[in-house]
Design a protein around this motif. Structure first.
Motif, PDB file in Angstrom:
ATOM      1  N   VAL A 124      23.188  42.543 -72.198  1.00 37.39           N
ATOM      2  CA  VAL A 124      23.710  43.552 -71.533  1.00 37.39           C
ATOM      3  C   VAL A 124      24.868  44.223 -72.611  1.00 37.39           C
ATOM      4  CG1 VAL A 124      25.481  43.875 -69.743  1.00 37.39           C
ATOM      5  CG2 VAL A 124      23.634  42.163 -69.673  1.00 37.39           C
ATOM      6  N   LYS A 125      24.949  45.631 -72.498  1.00 36.57           N
ATOM      7  CA  LYS A 125      25.692  46.216 -73.202  1.00 36.57           C
ATOM      8  C   LYS A 125      26.704  47.272 -72.305  1.00 36.57           C
ATOM      9  CE  LYS A 125      26.248  49.696 -77.169  1.00 36.57           C
ATOM     10  NZ  LYS A 125      25.308  50.259 -77.997  1.00 36.57           N
ATOM     11  N   ASP A 126      27.906  47.317 -72.218  1.00 36.22           N
ATOM     12  CA  ASP A 126      28.809  48.036 -71.329  1.00 36.22           C
ATOM     13  C   ASP A 126      28.440  47.992 -70.014  1.00 36.22           C
ATOM     14  OD1 ASP A 126      30.212  49.100 -73.701  1.00 36.22           O
ATOM     15  OD2 ASP A 126      28.713  50.678 -74.047  1.00 36.22           O
ATOM     16  N   ASP A 127      28.062  46.814 -69.661  1.00 34.74           N
ATOM     17  CA  ASP A 127      27.604  46.528 -68.001  1.00 34.74           C
ATOM     18  C   ASP A 127      26.317  46.951 -67.676  1.00 34.74           C
ATOM     19  OD1 ASP A 127      30.040  45.067 -67.623  1.00 34.74           O
ATOM     20  OD2 ASP A 127      30.806  47.070 -67.156  1.00 34.74           O
ATOM     21  N   GLU A 128      25.276  47.237 -68.713  1.00 33.15           N
ATOM     22  CA  GLU A 128      24.058  47.875 -68.686  1.00 33.15           C
ATOM     23  C   GLU A 128      23.079  46.962 -69.259  1.00 33.15           C
ATOM     24  OE1 GLU A 128      21.195  51.595 -69.684  1.00 33.15           O
ATOM     25  OE2 GLU A 128      23.324  51.662 -70.012  1.00 33.15           O
ATOM     26  N   VAL A 129      22.073  46.455 -68.486  1.00 32.42           N
ATOM     27  CA  VAL A 129      21.066  45.614 -69.252  1.00 32.42           C
ATOM     28  C   VAL A 129      20.163  46.617 -70.144  1.00 32.42           C
ATOM     29  CG1 VAL A 129      18.829  44.309 -68.768  1.00 32.42           C
ATOM     30  CG2 VAL A 129      20.711  43.973 -67.220  1.00 32.42           C
ATOM     31  N   VAL A 130      20.041  46.127 -71.465  1.00 33.19           N
ATOM     32  CA  VAL A 130      19.457  47.201 -72.489  1.00 33.19           C
ATOM     33  C   VAL A 130      18.160  46.608 -73.030  1.00 33.19           C
ATOM     34  CG1 VAL A 130      21.680  48.418 -72.964  1.00 33.19           C
ATOM     35  CG2 VAL A 130      21.179  46.231 -74.333  1.00 33.19           C
ATOM     36  N   GLY A 131      18.034  45.244 -72.647  1.00 30.43           N
ATOM     37  CA  GLY A 131      16.792  44.573 -73.425  1.00 30.43           C
ATOM     38  C   GLY A 131      16.795  43.268 -72.646  1.00 30.43           C
ATOM     39  N   TYR A 132      15.505  42.685 -72.858  1.00 26.83           N
ATOM     40  CA  TYR A 132      15.358  41.501 -72.266  1.00 26.83           C
ATOM     41  C   TYR A 132      14.201  40.660 -73.322  1.00 26.83           C
ATOM     42  CZ  TYR A 132      10.849  43.760 -70.809  1.00 26.83           C
ATOM     43  OH  TYR A 132      10.044  44.297 -70.822  1.00 26.83           O
ATOM     44  N   ALA A 133      14.077  39.380 -72.991  1.00 27.19           N
ATOM     45  CA  ALA A 133      13.164  38.371 -73.623  1.00 27.19           C
ATOM     46  C   ALA A 133      12.500  37.361 -72.626  1.00 27.19           C
ATOM     47  CB  ALA A 133      13.769  37.750 -74.882  1.00 27.19           C
ATOM     48  N   ASN A 134      11.324  37.067 -72.809  1.00 33.05           N
ATOM     49  CA  ASN A 134      10.815  36.313 -71.490  1.00 33.05           C
ATOM     50  C   ASN A 134      10.030  35.085 -72.382  1.00 33.05           C
ATOM     51  OD1 ASN A 134       8.393  36.564 -69.037  1.00 33.05           O
ATOM     52  ND2 ASN A 134       9.913  34.969 -69.245  1.00 33.05           N
ATOM     53  N   PHE A 135      10.461  33.807 -72.357  1.00 35.97           N
ATOM     54  CA  PHE A 135       9.915  32.867 -72.954  1.00 35.97           C
ATOM     55  C   PHE A 135       9.193  32.136 -71.670  1.00 35.97           C
ATOM     56  CE2 PHE A 135      13.290  33.984 -75.646  1.00 35.97           C
ATOM     57  CZ  PHE A 135      12.866  33.890 -76.797  1.00 35.97           C
ATOM     58  N   SER A 136       8.124  31.288 -72.304  1.00 39.20           N
ATOM     59  CA  SER A 136       7.319  30.229 -71.098  1.00 39.20           C
ATOM     60  C   SER A 136       6.861  29.190 -72.195  1.00 39.20           C
ATOM     61  CB  SER A 136       5.966  31.113 -70.779  1.00 39.20           C
ATOM     62  OG  SER A 136       6.120  32.310 -69.940  1.00 39.20           O
ATOM     63  N   ALA A 137       7.127  27.980 -71.329  1.00 33.28           N
ATOM     64  CA  ALA A 137       6.760  26.835 -72.016  1.00 33.28           C
ATOM     65  C   ALA A 137       5.089  26.588 -72.214  1.00 33.28           C
ATOM     66  CB  ALA A 137       7.081  25.399 -71.129  1.00 33.28           C
ATOM     67  N   LEU A 138       4.648  26.045 -73.159  1.00 31.10           N
ATOM     68  CA  LEU A 138       3.168  26.043 -73.131  1.00 31.10           C
ATOM     69  C   LEU A 138       2.773  24.648 -72.977  1.00 31.10           C
ATOM     70  CD1 LEU A 138       2.664  27.955 -76.711  1.00 31.10           C
ATOM     71  CD2 LEU A 138       2.089  28.492 -74.427  1.00 31.10           C
ATOM     72  N   HIS A 139       1.504  24.390 -73.091  1.00 31.08           N
ATOM     73  CA  HIS A 139       1.123  22.961 -72.681  1.00 31.08           C
ATOM     74  C   HIS A 139       1.738  21.711 -73.243  1.00 31.08           C
ATOM     75  CE1 HIS A 139      -0.623  22.969 -76.678  1.00 31.08           C
ATOM     76  NE2 HIS A 139      -1.304  23.905 -76.332  1.00 31.08           N
ATOM     77  N   ASP A 140       2.226  22.063 -74.289  1.00 33.39           N
ATOM     78  CA  ASP A 140       3.014  21.202 -75.090  1.00 33.39           C
ATOM     79  C   ASP A 140       4.780  21.430 -74.660  1.00 33.39           C
ATOM     80  OD1 ASP A 140       4.864  19.572 -76.844  1.00 33.39           O
ATOM     81  OD2 ASP A 140       3.403  19.596 -78.478  1.00 33.39           O
ATOM     82  N   ASN A 141       5.350  20.704 -74.297  1.00 38.48           N
ATOM     83  CA  ASN A 141       6.784  21.083 -73.953  1.00 38.48           C
ATOM     84  C   ASN A 141       7.813  21.555 -75.097  1.00 38.48           C
ATOM     85  OD1 ASN A 141       6.508  21.517 -71.236  1.00 38.48           O
ATOM     86  ND2 ASN A 141       6.902  19.291 -70.826  1.00 38.48           N
ATOM     87  N   ASP A 142       7.140  21.080 -76.349  1.00 36.21           N
ATOM     88  CA  ASP A 142       7.946  21.331 -77.390  1.00 36.21           C
ATOM     89  C   ASP A 142       7.600  22.723 -77.968  1.00 36.21           C
ATOM     90  OD1 ASP A 142       9.283  19.103 -77.265  1.00 36.21           O
ATOM     91  OD2 ASP A 142       7.978  17.967 -78.747  1.00 36.21           O
ATOM     92  N   GLU A 143       6.586  23.210 -77.380  1.00 37.70           N
ATOM     93  CA  GLU A 143       6.270  24.804 -77.721  1.00 37.70           C
ATOM     94  C   GLU A 143       6.358  25.726 -76.752  1.00 37.70           C
ATOM     95  OE1 GLU A 143       2.843  23.287 -80.933  1.00 37.70           O
ATOM     96  OE2 GLU A 143       2.296  24.027 -79.054  1.00 37.70           O
ATOM     97  N   VAL A 144       6.578  26.812 -77.014  1.00 36.11           N
ATOM     98  CA  VAL A 144       6.969  28.010 -76.336  1.00 36.11           C
ATOM     99  C   VAL A 144       6.146  29.189 -76.587  1.00 36.11           C
ATOM    100  CG1 VAL A 144       9.222  27.051 -75.439  1.00 36.11           C
ATOM    101  CG2 VAL A 144       8.981  28.916 -77.256  1.00 36.11           C
TER     102      VAL A 144
END
Length: 158
Positions: A56-76
Protein backbone atom coordinates in the motif's frame (compact mmCIF):
# COMPACT_ATOMS: atom_id res chain seq x y z
CA UNK A 1 -4.84 -8.84 1.82
CA UNK A 2 -8.39 -8.15 2.88
CA UNK A 3 -11.58 -8.90 1.00
CA UNK A 4 -11.94 -5.17 0.40
CA UNK A 5 -8.67 -5.29 -1.64
CA UNK A 6 -10.13 -7.60 -4.30
CA UNK A 7 -11.07 -4.87 -6.77
CA UNK A 8 -7.60 -3.31 -6.48
CA UNK A 9 -5.96 -6.72 -7.01
CA UNK A 10 -8.06 -7.28 -10.15
CA UNK A 11 -7.01 -3.85 -11.45
CA UNK A 12 -3.31 -4.43 -10.76
CA UNK A 13 -3.46 -7.91 -12.31
CA UNK A 14 -4.97 -6.64 -15.56
CA UNK A 15 -2.63 -3.65 -15.96
CA UNK A 16 0.47 -5.60 -14.92
CA UNK A 17 -0.32 -8.59 -17.10
CA UNK A 18 -0.87 -6.41 -20.16
CA UNK A 19 2.40 -4.55 -19.54
CA UNK A 20 4.44 -7.66 -18.63
CA UNK A 21 3.24 -9.96 -21.38
CA UNK A 22 2.77 -7.53 -24.28
CA UNK A 23 4.24 -9.30 -27.32
CA UNK A 24 4.61 -12.56 -25.33
CA UNK A 25 1.06 -13.69 -24.55
CA UNK A 26 -1.68 -12.32 -26.83
CA UNK A 27 -4.32 -10.23 -25.06
CA UNK A 28 -7.10 -12.52 -26.23
CA UNK A 29 -5.32 -15.28 -24.27
CA UNK A 30 -4.69 -13.07 -21.23
CA UNK A 31 -8.35 -12.07 -20.93
CA UNK A 32 -9.88 -15.50 -20.09
CA UNK A 33 -7.00 -16.28 -17.74
CA UNK A 34 -7.44 -13.02 -15.84
CA UNK A 35 -11.20 -13.51 -15.67
CA UNK A 36 -10.75 -16.99 -14.21
CA UNK A 37 -7.71 -16.53 -11.94
CA UNK A 38 -8.80 -13.15 -10.61
CA UNK A 39 -12.53 -13.65 -10.28
CA UNK A 40 -14.03 -12.50 -6.98
CA UNK A 41 -14.70 -16.13 -6.01
CA UNK A 42 -11.16 -17.26 -6.82
CA UNK A 43 -9.59 -14.35 -4.96
CA UNK A 44 -11.73 -15.09 -1.91
CA UNK A 45 -10.48 -18.71 -2.03
CA UNK A 46 -6.89 -17.53 -2.31
CA UNK A 47 -7.40 -15.13 0.58
CA UNK A 48 -8.47 -18.03 2.82
CA UNK A 49 -6.15 -20.78 1.54
CA UNK A 50 -2.90 -18.98 0.68
CA UNK A 51 -0.68 -16.19 1.96
CA UNK A 52 -1.67 -13.09 0.01
CA UNK A 53 0.12 -9.82 0.79
CA UNK A 54 -0.49 -6.34 -0.58
CA UNK A 55 1.72 -3.28 -0.83
CA UNK A 56 0.00 0.00 0.00
CA UNK A 57 1.26 3.45 -0.95
CA UNK A 58 -0.68 6.59 -0.07
CA UNK A 59 -3.69 4.46 0.98
CA UNK A 60 -3.76 2.72 -2.43
CA UNK A 61 -2.90 -0.93 -3.12
CA UNK A 62 -0.07 -0.80 -5.67
CA UNK A 63 1.17 -4.40 -5.65
CA UNK A 64 0.67 -7.89 -4.33
CA UNK A 65 2.39 -11.22 -3.75
CA UNK A 66 0.70 -14.60 -3.38
CA UNK A 67 2.51 -17.51 -1.73
CA UNK A 68 1.21 -21.09 -1.34
CA UNK A 69 2.53 -23.96 0.76
CA UNK A 70 3.78 -26.90 -1.27
CA UNK A 71 3.56 -30.60 -0.36
CA UNK A 72 6.44 -30.07 2.03
CA UNK A 73 5.40 -27.33 4.44
CA UNK A 74 8.97 -26.03 4.51
CA UNK A 75 8.68 -25.11 0.84
CA UNK A 76 6.46 -22.51 -0.79
CA UNK A 77 5.50 -21.45 -4.26
CA UNK A 78 5.40 -17.82 -5.20
CA UNK A 79 2.33 -17.99 -7.41
CA UNK A 80 2.24 -14.30 -8.29
CA UNK A 81 3.96 -11.03 -7.57
CA UNK A 82 2.88 -7.93 -9.48
CA UNK A 83 3.31 -4.22 -8.99
CA UNK A 84 1.64 -1.45 -10.97
CA UNK A 85 3.99 -0.48 -13.83
CA UNK A 86 4.07 3.12 -12.55
CA UNK A 87 5.41 1.84 -9.21
CA UNK A 88 7.95 -0.67 -10.53
CA UNK A 89 11.62 -0.08 -9.85
CA UNK A 90 10.92 1.47 -6.44
CA UNK A 91 11.64 -1.60 -4.31
CA UNK A 92 7.99 -2.60 -3.79
CA UNK A 93 8.38 -6.05 -5.37
CA UNK A 94 11.50 -6.64 -3.28
CA UNK A 95 9.62 -5.63 -0.13
CA UNK A 96 6.74 -8.00 -0.96
CA UNK A 97 9.17 -10.86 -1.57
CA UNK A 98 11.08 -10.13 1.64
CA UNK A 99 7.86 -9.88 3.63
CA UNK A 100 6.74 -13.31 2.38
CA UNK A 101 10.12 -14.83 3.22
CA UNK A 102 10.10 -13.32 6.71
CA UNK A 103 6.49 -14.35 7.41
CA UNK A 104 6.76 -17.91 6.08
CA UNK A 105 10.42 -18.79 6.83
CA UNK A 106 10.58 -21.31 3.99
CA UNK A 107 13.39 -23.76 3.37
CA UNK A 108 12.90 -23.05 -0.34
CA UNK A 109 10.76 -20.96 -2.68
CA UNK A 110 9.77 -22.10 -6.15
CA UNK A 111 8.22 -20.03 -8.91
CA UNK A 112 7.52 -20.19 -12.62
CA UNK A 113 8.36 -17.44 -15.11
CA UNK A 114 7.61 -17.21 -18.82
CA UNK A 115 10.96 -17.51 -20.58
CA UNK A 116 10.47 -14.28 -22.53
CA UNK A 117 9.58 -12.28 -19.38
CA UNK A 118 13.06 -10.81 -19.14
CA UNK A 119 12.14 -8.22 -16.49
CA UNK A 120 10.76 -10.94 -14.21
CA UNK A 121 13.74 -13.18 -14.84
CA UNK A 122 16.21 -10.40 -14.04
CA UNK A 123 14.31 -9.59 -10.83
CA UNK A 124 14.44 -13.18 -9.56
CA UNK A 125 18.01 -13.83 -10.68
CA UNK A 126 19.13 -10.65 -8.87
CA UNK A 127 17.48 -12.08 -5.73
CA UNK A 128 19.49 -15.31 -5.98
CA UNK A 129 16.92 -17.58 -7.63
CA UNK A 130 18.29 -20.22 -10.00
CA UNK A 131 16.64 -22.06 -12.89
CA UNK A 132 15.85 -25.68 -12.05
CA UNK A 133 13.59 -26.67 -14.95
CA UNK A 134 12.37 -25.60 -18.37
CA UNK A 135 9.23 -26.83 -20.11
CA UNK A 136 6.43 -25.90 -22.47
CA UNK A 137 2.83 -25.92 -21.30
CA UNK A 138 -0.57 -25.21 -22.85
CA UNK A 139 -2.16 -21.99 -21.65
CA UNK A 140 -5.65 -21.17 -22.91
CA UNK A 141 -4.73 -22.27 -26.44
CA UNK A 142 -1.28 -20.66 -26.34
CA UNK A 143 2.02 -22.39 -25.59
CA UNK A 144 4.04 -20.96 -22.72
CA UNK A 145 7.76 -21.53 -22.45
CA UNK A 146 8.13 -21.78 -18.70
CA UNK A 147 11.19 -21.66 -16.47
CA UNK A 148 11.05 -22.91 -12.90
CA UNK A 149 13.22 -21.03 -10.43
CA UNK A 150 14.18 -22.01 -6.91
CA UNK A 151 15.90 -20.33 -4.02
CA UNK A 152 17.01 -22.39 -1.04
CA UNK A 153 17.47 -20.75 2.35
CA UNK A 154 19.65 -21.79 5.24
CA UNK A 155 18.93 -20.66 8.78
CA UNK A 156 21.71 -18.08 8.47
CA UNK A 157 19.96 -16.52 5.44
CA UNK A 158 16.68 -15.80 7.19
Amino acid sequence: MKETDIEAIQHIAAISWHATYEGIIPRDIQKPFLQQAYSVERLKERLVNTNFYVAVKDDEVVGYANFSALHDNDEVELAAIYVLPSEQGKGIGSQLLTHGINELSPRAIYLNVEKENLVGRQFYEAKGFEITDSFEEPFFGHTLKTLTYRKVFTSSCL
